[in-house]
Motif scaffolding. Structure first.
Motif, PDB file in Angstrom:
ATOM      1  N   MET A 151      -4.413   6.308  -1.753  1.00 22.43           N
ATOM      2  CA  MET A 151      -5.884   6.373  -1.682  1.00 22.43           C
ATOM      3  C   MET A 151      -6.327   7.089  -0.400  1.00 22.43           C
ATOM      4  SD  MET A 151      -8.436   5.495  -3.599  1.00 22.43           S
ATOM      5  CE  MET A 151      -9.525   6.837  -3.141  1.00 22.43           C
ATOM      6  N   LYS A 175     -18.651  -6.385  10.040  1.00 24.38           N
ATOM      7  CA  LYS A 175     -18.245  -5.261  10.899  1.00 24.38           C
ATOM      8  C   LYS A 175     -19.390  -4.269  11.104  1.00 24.38           C
ATOM      9  CE  LYS A 175     -13.477  -5.823   9.286  1.00 24.38           C
ATOM     10  NZ  LYS A 175     -12.174  -5.276   8.986  1.00 24.38           N
ATOM     11  N   GLY A 213      -1.227   0.619  -4.785  1.00 25.79           N
ATOM     12  CA  GLY A 213       0.067   1.170  -5.183  1.00 25.79           C
ATOM     13  C   GLY A 213       0.026   2.269  -6.228  1.00 25.79           C
ATOM     14  N   ASN A 221     -12.373  -2.406  -3.824  1.00 24.43           N
ATOM     15  CA  ASN A 221     -11.513  -2.249  -5.011  1.00 24.43           C
ATOM     16  C   ASN A 221     -10.733  -3.526  -5.267  1.00 24.43           C
ATOM     17  OD1 ASN A 221      -9.261   0.194  -3.376  1.00 24.43           O
ATOM     18  ND2 ASN A 221      -9.836  -1.834  -2.734  1.00 24.43           N
ATOM     19  N   LYS A 241      -6.790   9.002  -8.121  1.00 23.36           N
ATOM     20  CA  LYS A 241      -7.329   8.695  -6.792  1.00 23.36           C
ATOM     21  C   LYS A 241      -8.055   9.886  -6.154  1.00 23.36           C
ATOM     22  CE  LYS A 241      -4.818   4.485  -5.750  1.00 23.36           C
ATOM     23  NZ  LYS A 241      -3.677   3.778  -5.196  1.00 23.36           N
ATOM     24  N   SER A 261       0.864  -1.201   0.000  1.00 20.16           N
ATOM     25  CA  SER A 261       0.000   0.000   0.000  1.00 20.16           C
ATOM     26  C   SER A 261       0.893   1.241   0.000  1.00 20.16           C
ATOM     27  CB  SER A 261      -0.895  -0.007   1.247  1.00 20.16           C
ATOM     28  OG  SER A 261      -1.448   1.279   1.439  1.00 20.16           O
ATOM     29  N   SER A 262       0.577   2.177  -0.897  1.00 17.01           N
ATOM     30  CA  SER A 262       1.383   3.403  -1.014  1.00 17.01           C
ATOM     31  C   SER A 262       0.858   4.515  -0.117  1.00 17.01           C
ATOM     32  CB  SER A 262       1.333   3.889  -2.465  1.00 17.01           C
ATOM     33  OG  SER A 262      -0.019   4.229  -2.794  1.00 17.01           O
ATOM     34  N   GLY A 263      -0.377   4.366   0.342  1.00 16.50           N
ATOM     35  CA  GLY A 263      -1.021   5.431   1.117  1.00 16.50           C
ATOM     36  C   GLY A 263      -1.771   6.429   0.245  1.00 16.50           C
ATOM     37  N   ALA A 319     -11.502   3.958   7.258  1.00 15.14           N
ATOM     38  CA  ALA A 319     -10.343   3.066   7.414  1.00 15.14           C
ATOM     39  C   ALA A 319      -9.860   2.636   6.037  1.00 15.14           C
ATOM     40  CB  ALA A 319     -10.729   1.864   8.263  1.00 15.14           C
ATOM     41  N   ALA A 379      -6.459   2.142   5.522  1.00 11.08           N
ATOM     42  CA  ALA A 379      -5.174   1.467   5.696  1.00 11.08           C
ATOM     43  C   ALA A 379      -5.262  -0.026   5.389  1.00 11.08           C
ATOM     44  CB  ALA A 379      -4.681   1.662   7.129  1.00 11.08           C
ATOM     45  N   PRO A 407      -5.367  -6.742  16.321  1.00 15.15           N
ATOM     46  CA  PRO A 407      -6.741  -6.295  16.559  1.00 15.15           C
ATOM     47  C   PRO A 407      -7.290  -5.624  15.304  1.00 15.15           C
ATOM     48  CG  PRO A 407      -5.162  -4.879  17.704  1.00 15.15           C
ATOM     49  CD  PRO A 407      -4.375  -6.010  17.114  1.00 15.15           C
ATOM     50  N   LYS A 459     -17.541  -8.265   4.473  1.00 14.47           N
ATOM     51  CA  LYS A 459     -16.861  -7.387   5.441  1.00 14.47           C
ATOM     52  C   LYS A 459     -17.837  -6.351   5.989  1.00 14.47           C
ATOM     53  CE  LYS A 459     -12.184  -7.991   3.698  1.00 14.47           C
ATOM     54  NZ  LYS A 459     -11.093  -7.600   2.868  1.00 14.47           N
TER      55      LYS A 459
HETATM   56  O1  PMT Z   1      -2.477   2.810  -0.393  1.00 15.54           O
HETATM   57  P1  PMT Z   1      -2.767   2.602  -1.872  1.00 15.54           P
HETATM   58  O2  PMT Z   1      -1.575   2.098  -2.618  1.00 15.54           O
HETATM   59  O3  PMT Z   1      -3.381   3.828  -2.492  1.00 15.54           O
HETATM   60  O4  PMT Z   1      -3.840   1.434  -1.966  1.00 15.54           O
HETATM   61  C1  PMT Z   1      -5.124   1.618  -1.477  1.00 15.54           C
HETATM   62  C2  PMT Z   1      -5.705   0.342  -0.881  1.00 15.54           C
HETATM   63  C3  PMT Z   1      -5.844  -0.709  -1.967  1.00 15.54           C
HETATM   64  C4  PMT Z   1      -4.805  -0.186   0.237  1.00 15.54           C
HETATM   65  C5  PMT Z   1      -7.106   0.750  -0.303  1.00 15.54           C
HETATM   66  O5  PMT Z   1      -7.906   1.214  -1.339  1.00 15.54           O
HETATM   67  C6  PMT Z   1      -7.780  -0.423   0.392  1.00 15.54           C
HETATM   68  O6  PMT Z   1      -8.501  -1.189  -0.225  1.00 15.54           O
HETATM   69  N1  PMT Z   1      -7.559  -0.571   1.713  1.00 15.54           N
HETATM   70  C7  PMT Z   1      -8.071  -1.701   2.515  1.00 15.54           C
HETATM   71  C8  PMT Z   1      -7.200  -2.906   2.340  1.00 15.54           C
HETATM   72  C9  PMT Z   1      -7.860  -4.202   2.838  1.00 15.54           C
HETATM   73  O7  PMT Z   1      -8.183  -5.046   2.123  1.00 15.54           O
HETATM   74  O8  PMT Z   1      -8.105  -4.225   4.063  1.00 15.54           O
HETATM   75  P2  PMT Z   1      -8.734  -5.514   4.830  1.00 15.54           P
HETATM   76  O9  PMT Z   1      -9.629  -6.329   4.005  1.00 15.54           O
HETATM   77  O10 PMT Z   1      -7.583  -6.182   5.469  1.00 15.54           O
HETATM   78  O11 PMT Z   1      -9.566  -4.761   5.891  1.00 15.54           O
HETATM   79  C10 PMT Z   1     -10.908  -4.343   5.713  1.00 15.54           C
HETATM   80  C11 PMT Z   1     -11.098  -3.035   6.425  1.00 15.54           C
HETATM   81  O12 PMT Z   1     -10.776  -3.169   7.812  1.00 15.54           O
HETATM   82  C12 PMT Z   1     -10.222  -1.930   5.915  1.00 15.54           C
HETATM   83  O13 PMT Z   1     -10.984  -0.754   5.978  1.00 15.54           O
HETATM   84  C13 PMT Z   1      -9.054  -1.888   6.902  1.00 15.54           C
HETATM   85  O14 PMT Z   1      -8.491  -0.583   7.012  1.00 15.54           O
HETATM   86  C14 PMT Z   1      -9.735  -2.306   8.195  1.00 15.54           C
HETATM   87  N2  PMT Z   1      -8.822  -3.049   9.095  1.00 15.54           N
HETATM   88  C15 PMT Z   1      -8.331  -4.263   8.745  1.00 15.54           C
HETATM   89  C16 PMT Z   1      -7.536  -4.961   9.621  1.00 15.54           C
HETATM   90  C17 PMT Z   1      -7.225  -4.406  10.872  1.00 15.54           C
HETATM   91  N3  PMT Z   1      -6.454  -5.045  11.728  1.00 15.54           N
HETATM   92  N4  PMT Z   1      -7.713  -3.206  11.190  1.00 15.54           N
HETATM   93  C18 PMT Z   1      -8.498  -2.506  10.332  1.00 15.54           C
HETATM   94  O15 PMT Z   1      -8.929  -1.381  10.634  1.00 15.54           O
END
Ligand code: PMT
Length: 400
Positions: A218, A343, A358, A351, A380, A214-216, A275, A277, A307, A339
């Motif tokens: 978005m 949640k 990235g 996406n 973005k 992840s580049s940050g 969220a 990240a 967590p 998801k």
């Molecule tokens: O940073 P970029 O390069 O621009 O890329 C952007 C991105 C692809 C990272 C972004 O658009 C994105 O999709 N982020 C979520 C990545 C993901 O798949 O997260 P997840 O499926 O692991 O989690 C689902 C959600 O729960 C997310 O909102 C995540 O931030 C949150 N989460 C997950 C795990 C955790 N321990 N804590 C969380 O808050």
């Protein structure tokens, strides 16, 4: 650039070598659908001719306070030009022009319409570094800012005069982007937004760790879009090398546990939590103090689950409006909806990894109780503005 379509912009051009960039700026504005009325000062006309701007904008160029006709044909260009305009944008803005506007002097068409205007004024300073750094100029710039004028730049670097330092005018594209940002509808005015962005880094030893690509971008684009929409924004960022959008409070963190602590401490009073990240789902059970040495055999890592920050925030009794992201390599709708339900989120932005991770662009689908809402492939920031618009549609107007 939808926000500029069908808007009228008064573009003031004063006398600096950067006036040549104003021609490109006029072209960008026209391309974005704006009507551009150029006001060229006598000094500006030494650098670029009225014919250039007339050809680029397809409109007459205004040079004279005593012009016979004016927009409405009544000889009052200083009144008619700013009326109904979305903004007056002056690029380049010389030290002399800013000094006169700061003191309410109205001795040519441009300064007079600046005084007579009832729309925002943005200026892009351009001058020699010594001129920029003089106390008089700094006083005038501070006065303009105090009067509600938006000052765009200047940049630092090599100057036309051969000296180096602050005073270079922003590039045309930067000025165009700043104007577009300025004109975004203030749909989150009064809202306090907390976001997470970027990857986390889970240390294994002093030199190694688990992370992702992840580049940050978005998350930073969303922080920028929230600021443009008038929100108060705090961004908790994992390890990324991106500039903080102007106006955003940034908290840098490394691991998922750091991110969770930062979110907890910044959460009070937030209306919206987004969220973005890509938080590491697991971290090593033990972080080894010294560098792990290569052995002959294989290495086994024991990991423990991190967590889920978003799930914890969403489960709070007074939870803010929570927006989750889902990056999937397949079955986007199925996994994103799973998801959202797991949640209990009002909105999930889905996406595909190949579209969003990235790079500079993304293509997303918004999942909410009403169904699926796709936002097409775009840079973005454009995608982020679409997401902010959707969030603003879902939440009730701020009454605080
Ligand atoms: O940073 P970029 O390069 O621009 O890329 C952007 C991105 C692809 C990272 C972004 O658009 C994105 O999709 N982020 C979520 C990545 C993901 O798949 O997260 P997840 O499926 O692991 O989690 C689902 C959600 O729960 C997310 O909102 C995540 O931030 C949150 N989460 C997950 C795990 C955790 N321990 N804590 C969380 O808050």
């Amino acid at each position: 650039m939808a926000v500029l379509a069908e808007k009228r912009i008064v573009l003031g051009v004063t006398g600096g070598i950067a006036a040549y960039k104003a021609a490109e700026l006029a072209r960008l504005l026209v391309k974005a659908g704006a009507t551009v009325d150029v006001v060229l000062t006598a000094a500006g006309a030494h650098f670029v001719t009225a014919a250039t701007f007339q050809a680029l904008t397809g409109r007459p160029v205004w040079t004279d306070l005593w012009n016979e006709s004016g927009l409405a044909g009544r000889g009052m260009a200083h009144i008619d030009l700013p009326r109904g305009a979305a903004a007056v944008l002056v690029a380049p803005a010389t030290a002399d022009f800013m000094a006169r506007v700061a003191h309410g002097v109205a001795d040519d068409l441009l300064t007079t319409l600046c005084l007579a205007r009832n729309c925002p004024l943005l200026v892009a300073p351009a001058m020699n570094v010594e001129m920029w750094e003089k106390a008089a100029t700094q006083r005038n710039v501070a006065q303009l800012a105090a009067d509600g004028v938006s000052v765009l730049g200047p940049a630092s670097g090599e100057q036309a005069c051969g000296e180096t330092g602050a005073g270079r005018m922003f590039e045309a594209q930067q000025i165009f982007d700043a104007l577009a940002a300025f004109l975004q509808p203030k749909r989150l005015a009064g809202r306090r937004v907390l976001l997470t962005a970027g990857p986390t880094f889970e240390a294994l030893d002093p030199v190694r760790g688990l992370t992702n690509s992840s580049s940050g971008r978005m998350g930073f684009a969303l922080a920028q879009a929230c600021i443009e929409a008038g929100a108060n924004v705090t961004l908790v960022a994992g390890p990324v090398s991106l500039a903080t959008p102007v106006g955003v409070d940034r908290i840098d963190v490394t691991s998922a546990l750091d991110m969770r602590d930062a979110v907890k401490s910044a959460l009070a009073g937030r209306h919206i939590f987004i969220a973005v990240a890509a938080v590491a789902d697991y971290r090593p059970v033990n972080v080894v103090e010294q560098k792990i040495k290569k052995g002959a055999g294989s290495l086994t890592l024991e990991l423990v689950v991190n967590p889920d920050i978003l799930a914890e925030v969403a489960a709070l009794p007074q939870a803010p409006f929570c927006v989750g992201f889902a990056a999937e390599s397949q079955n986007l709708a199925e996994f994103a909806e799973a998801k959202r339900h797991a949640k209990k989120l009002p909105l999930v932005v889905g996406n595909l990894v190949r579209d969003g991770l990235g790079g500079a662009t993304n293509s997303v689908i918004l999942f909410d109780d009403k169904g699926q809402h796709p936002l097409p492939l775009a840079d973005k920031l454009t995608v982020a503005r679409g997401i902010v618009d959707h969030i603003a549609n879902m939440i009730s107007p701020c009454t605080e």
